[in-house]
Design a protein around this motif. Structure first.
Motif, PDB file in Angstrom:
ATOM      1  N   ARG A 201       0.812  -1.219   0.000  1.00  0.00           N
ATOM      2  CA  ARG A 201       0.000   0.000   0.000  1.00  0.00           C
ATOM      3  C   ARG A 201       0.843   1.264   0.000  1.00  0.00           C
ATOM      4  O   ARG A 201       0.299   2.365  -0.116  1.00  0.00           O
ATOM      5  CB  ARG A 201      -0.935  -0.015   1.215  1.00  0.00           C
ATOM      6  CG  ARG A 201      -1.955  -1.150   1.178  1.00  0.00           C
ATOM      7  CD  ARG A 201      -2.571  -1.406   2.523  1.00  0.00           C
ATOM      8  NE  ARG A 201      -1.580  -1.911   3.477  1.00  0.00           N
ATOM      9  CZ  ARG A 201      -1.851  -2.277   4.731  1.00  0.00           C
ATOM     10  NH1 ARG A 201      -3.088  -2.208   5.172  1.00  0.00           N
ATOM     11  NH2 ARG A 201      -0.900  -2.725   5.517  1.00  0.00           N
TER      12      ARG A 201
ATOM     13  N   GLU B 129      -5.086   1.914   0.451  1.00  0.00           N
ATOM     14  CA  GLU B 129      -5.126   1.921  -0.995  1.00  0.00           C
ATOM     15  C   GLU B 129      -3.941   1.143  -1.540  1.00  0.00           C
ATOM     16  O   GLU B 129      -2.780   1.451  -1.245  1.00  0.00           O
ATOM     17  CB  GLU B 129      -5.085   3.359  -1.522  1.00  0.00           C
ATOM     18  CG  GLU B 129      -5.153   3.476  -3.034  1.00  0.00           C
ATOM     19  CD  GLU B 129      -6.507   3.071  -3.603  1.00  0.00           C
ATOM     20  OE1 GLU B 129      -6.558   2.658  -4.774  1.00  0.00           O
ATOM     21  OE2 GLU B 129      -7.508   3.171  -2.865  1.00  0.00           O
ATOM     22  N   GLN B 130      -4.212   0.134  -2.330  1.00  0.00           N
ATOM     23  CA  GLN B 130      -3.135  -0.662  -2.905  1.00  0.00           C
ATOM     24  C   GLN B 130      -2.308   0.158  -3.882  1.00  0.00           C
ATOM     25  O   GLN B 130      -2.830   1.001  -4.596  1.00  0.00           O
ATOM     26  CB  GLN B 130      -3.701  -1.886  -3.631  1.00  0.00           C
ATOM     27  CG  GLN B 130      -4.274  -2.953  -2.725  1.00  0.00           C
ATOM     28  CD  GLN B 130      -4.688  -4.183  -3.511  1.00  0.00           C
ATOM     29  OE1 GLN B 130      -5.122  -4.089  -4.660  1.00  0.00           O
ATOM     30  NE2 GLN B 130      -4.546  -5.352  -2.913  1.00  0.00           N
TER      31      GLN B 130
END
Length: 388
Positions: free
Chosen positions: A40, A382-383
């Motif tokens: 992330r 959030e990747q």
């Protein structure tokens, strides 16, 4: 006969640089397939890179991409890497994802856009100062789609002006590596389309400017090993972006499409001294793992480079020189093919064991339990991926 002790020493000292972006989500222009456990942030990318190094022992350097790997404190990121036995490698600039760059970045006809692009490149040198990185890697999507769209010569002038400004900013132990690409996203005339264009600009700039060869950036049938041999001869080969292509810039695992080509390239590297530290050649991966698991794919790529290098080191130089000198075409080719057809996996397994590693890096990674840990631990947030 080849010196087996020298072969083993060369393989033990080999270093392969992995790309931070290959640990994140990636895909094609049609779809990005998200995977569980993907990093992330840049810190987690380095955590994954440390697993590749633990499994292979030859991948302690990680390239960064700005702004995808932008952080507030680069000295802290550098410390995070060093705590995991890693160093930060090339800083890759990005002047292709902003709306302002629709008509180009450093070659854009608008001076304001050119200033913006140059500002980013200089920012990347500042980041190099903080991370201790040696190399600034430059790739430009700049070009035109239609005849008459812009002045081809004027665009080269603008490119040269920007490169000169960046070159002037480099420190004594820093370099710029200028990449080239045949096409995409510019379809009519790419501003740096081939090794000759890159070489010409680097030659004019000086010794701190060198060419980087991306193995996926050539027209079908291009003799990449000739390019490598020529640039090594001229002292202008700065590094590689290793990947494989079937049709265009596919960014597949290195050696997947044509392992014989990878061997031929690395033979020229070995023969022309490219493995020697003083040449400064950076052996980097540049790949997008669309459907395969990220960390295992990178481990596999590292192993493929190792195997091709081992075969290249096993070429009997004396026998080859004798065949060449006598004009024995078939024997000369046979010497190369004997080395290529050698199963080097037992050799590499024994070298790993000598250095305290598991003989099979893929098995070592599976046994580590890391994949299960990141799948369960990296929940929320959030990747990382294209644009992040």
């Amino acid at each position: 006969m080849t010196d087996q002790s020298a072969v083993r020493a060369a393989l033990k000292s080999q270093r392969i640089e992995t790309p931070s972006w290959a640990y994140g989500n990636s895909g094609t222009r049609f779809k990005v397939f998200r995977q569980e456990g993907v990093p992330r942030d840049p810190y987690e990318k380095l955590d994954d890179a440390a697993q590749v190094q633990a499994a292979t022992g030859v991948a302690p350097v990680v390239a960064l991409h700005i702004p995808w790997d932008r952080v507030e404190d680069y000295a802290d990121l550098r410390a995070h890497a060093e705590e995991r036995g890693l160093t930060l490698g090339a800083i890759n600039s990005n002047v292709f994802q902003d709306d302002d760059y629709k008509l180009g970045s450093v070659t854009n006809p608008d001076p304001a856009v050119r200033r913006k692009a140059l500002g980013h490149l200089l920012e990347c040198v500042d980041i190099m100062d903080a991370t201790g990185s040696r190399d600034l890697k430059l790739w430009f999507s700049d070009g035109t789609n239609y005849p008459g769209q812009d002045d081809i010569s004027a665009r080269q002038d603008r490119l040269a002006e920007a490169l000169a400004a960046v070159y002037e900013r480099l420190g004594d132990h820093q370099r710029m590596l200028l990449e080239y690409k045949l096409f995409e996203p510019a379809f009519y005339a790419t501003d740096v389309p081939d090794w000759g264009t890159s070489y010409a600009h680097c030659l004019k700039l000086g010794p701190k400017a060198q060419v980087v060869v991306d193995t996926g950036h050539h027209a079908p049938g291009t003799n990449i090993e000739f390019i490598v041999a020529f640039l090594l001869r001229e002292g202008k080969l700065g590094g590689f972006d290793f990947n494989s292509r079937f049709y265009a810039d596919d960014d597949l695992m290195v050696g997947a499409a044509d392992p014989f080509q990878l061997f031929r390239i690395l033979y020229e590297v070995v023969k022309n001294g490219g493995l020697e530290p003083e040449t400064g050649v950076a052996f980097m991966l540049d790949q997008c793992h669309n459907i395969e698991a990220k960390i295992p794919a990178i481990i596999r790529s590292v192993m493929n480079v190792q195997e091709a290098t081992a075969k290249a080191l096993l070429v009997d130089g004396g026998a080859l020189a004798a065949a060449q000198a006598s004009g024995d075409v078939l024997e000369a080719n046979a010497v190369l093919m004997d080395a290529y057809n050698t199963d080097v996996r037992p050799l590499l397994a024994s070298i790993r064991e000598e250095t305290g590693l598991h003989p099979d890096p893929m098995a070592a990674y599976r046994a580590s339990g890391w994949q299960q840990r990141i799948v369960t631990g990296r929940v929320g947030g959030e990747q990382a991926g294209w644009g992040a």
